[in-house]
Design a protein around this motif. Structure first.
Motif, PDB file in Angstrom:
ATOM      1  N   GLU A  30      40.608  55.519  43.222  1.00  0.00           N
ATOM      2  CA  GLU A  30      41.992  55.604  43.682  1.00  0.00           C
ATOM      3  C   GLU A  30      42.642  56.836  43.062  1.00  0.00           C
ATOM      4  N   LEU A  31      43.064  57.760  43.899  1.00  0.00           N
ATOM      5  CA  LEU A  31      43.781  58.956  43.454  1.00  0.00           C
ATOM      6  C   LEU A  31      43.046  59.704  42.346  1.00  0.00           C
ATOM      7  N   GLY A  32      41.741  59.866  42.510  1.00  0.00           N
ATOM      8  CA  GLY A  32      40.940  60.631  41.556  1.00  0.00           C
ATOM      9  C   GLY A  32      40.528  59.890  40.306  1.00  0.00           C
ATOM     10  N   ALA A  33      40.878  58.627  40.179  1.00  0.00           N
ATOM     11  CA  ALA A  33      40.470  57.813  39.029  1.00  0.00           C
ATOM     12  C   ALA A  33      39.617  56.653  39.523  1.00  0.00           C
ATOM     13  N   TRP A  34      38.820  56.088  38.634  1.00  0.00           N
ATOM     14  CA  TRP A  34      38.017  54.906  38.946  1.00  0.00           C
ATOM     15  C   TRP A  34      38.639  53.723  38.217  1.00  0.00           C
ATOM     16  N   ASN A  35      39.228  52.823  38.997  1.00  0.00           N
ATOM     17  CA  ASN A  35      39.939  51.674  38.443  1.00  0.00           C
ATOM     18  C   ASN A  35      39.103  50.413  38.559  1.00  0.00           C
ATOM     19  N   LEU A  36      39.153  49.592  37.518  1.00  0.00           N
ATOM     20  CA  LEU A  36      38.379  48.364  37.438  1.00  0.00           C
ATOM     21  C   LEU A  36      39.340  47.180  37.522  1.00  0.00           C
ATOM     22  N   TYR A  37      39.110  46.319  38.515  1.00  0.00           N
ATOM     23  CA  TYR A  37      39.990  45.189  38.764  1.00  0.00           C
ATOM     24  C   TYR A  37      39.267  43.859  38.560  1.00  0.00           C
ATOM     25  N   HIS A  38      39.998  42.908  37.992  1.00  0.00           N
ATOM     26  CA  HIS A  38      39.581  41.506  37.934  1.00  0.00           C
ATOM     27  C   HIS A  38      40.592  40.776  38.809  1.00  0.00           C
ATOM     28  N   GLY A  39      40.182  40.447  40.018  1.00  0.00           N
ATOM     29  CA  GLY A  39      41.139  39.917  40.990  1.00  0.00           C
ATOM     30  C   GLY A  39      42.130  41.011  41.331  1.00  0.00           C
ATOM     31  N   LEU A  40      43.416  40.711  41.210  1.00  0.00           N
ATOM     32  CA  LEU A  40      44.447  41.707  41.484  1.00  0.00           C
ATOM     33  C   LEU A  40      44.882  42.457  40.232  1.00  0.00           C
ATOM     34  N   ASN A  41      44.339  42.060  39.077  1.00  0.00           N
ATOM     35  CA  ASN A  41      44.741  42.661  37.803  1.00  0.00           C
ATOM     36  C   ASN A  41      43.906  43.886  37.469  1.00  0.00           C
ATOM     37  N   LEU A  42      44.577  44.989  37.108  1.00  0.00           N
ATOM     38  CA  LEU A  42      43.897  46.195  36.655  1.00  0.00           C
ATOM     39  C   LEU A  42      43.387  45.952  35.240  1.00  0.00           C
ATOM     40  N   GLU A  43      42.064  46.016  35.063  1.00  0.00           N
ATOM     41  CA  GLU A  43      41.465  45.792  33.753  1.00  0.00           C
ATOM     42  C   GLU A  43      41.364  47.082  32.956  1.00  0.00           C
ATOM     43  N   ASP A  44      40.975  48.183  33.637  1.00  0.00           N
ATOM     44  CA  ASP A  44      40.775  49.455  32.957  1.00  0.00           C
ATOM     45  C   ASP A  44      40.745  50.563  33.990  1.00  0.00           C
ATOM     46  N   SER A  45      40.913  51.788  33.526  1.00  0.00           N
ATOM     47  CA  SER A  45      40.874  52.949  34.406  1.00  0.00           C
ATOM     48  C   SER A  45      40.051  54.028  33.726  1.00  0.00           C
TER      49      SER A  45
END
Length: 156
Positions: free
Chosen positions: A117-132
């Motif tokens: 997303e927008l040049g970053a790799w985001n890690l989600y648990h369900g709808l919650n952002l865990e890390d980027s």
């Protein structure tokens, strides 16, 4: 059971591994070209024959919570295969081709989604952002260290 000297000879037949002596007569072998922070392939090889190989995230191994498998009773063939698998795992840049969304699962059935997303790799648990993460390789290295495996499609 292979002796300490036999195990050492097998391990040292891999020129890409470098030896590092540690406490209590134990020896570690590092793969300095690892694409991840993790470089130890063989950990705590001891003169009594005990030792461990790093196999986190590699199918077919019953690793402990640190991603290690014991090699005390390993045959020469088993030891060679385990070391080769470990080196291959640490030298793979991208687990799969980069997709916009990837699904990852650990042994406990926890599911994470990795999305660009927008040049970053985001890690989600369900709808919650865990890390980027700043790049794909960094995100995959984290997931492997946490013993997650990529699955095709959405996990059930």
């Amino acid at each position: 059971m292979l002796t300490f000297e036999q195990k050492q000879a097998i391990i040292e037949s891999y020129p890409e591994l470098s030896r590092k002596d540690v406490s209590m007569k134990r020896v570690n072998y590092h793969y300095e070209d690892s694409l991840y922070d993790k470089t130890v392939v063989v950990q705590h090889l001891h003169p009594n024959g005990n030792g461990f190989v790093y196999v986190a995230g590699i199918a077919g191994y019953d690793a402990d919570d640190r991603g290690l498998v014991n090699i005390r009773e390993a045959t020469e063939e088993e030891l060679r295969k385990t070391i080769a698998d470990s080196i291959a795992s640490l030298s793979q840049g991208e687990v799969e081709e980069q997709a916009v969304e990837q699904h990852w699962v650990n042994g406990a059935g926890e599911k994470l989604v990795l999305m660009e997303e927008l040049g970053a790799w985001n890690l989600y648990h369900g709808l919650n952002l865990e890390d980027s993460f700043g790049d794909y390789a960094e995100a995959v290295a984290y997931l492997k260290e946490e013993q997650f495996k990529q699955v095709q499609g959405e996990p059930k």
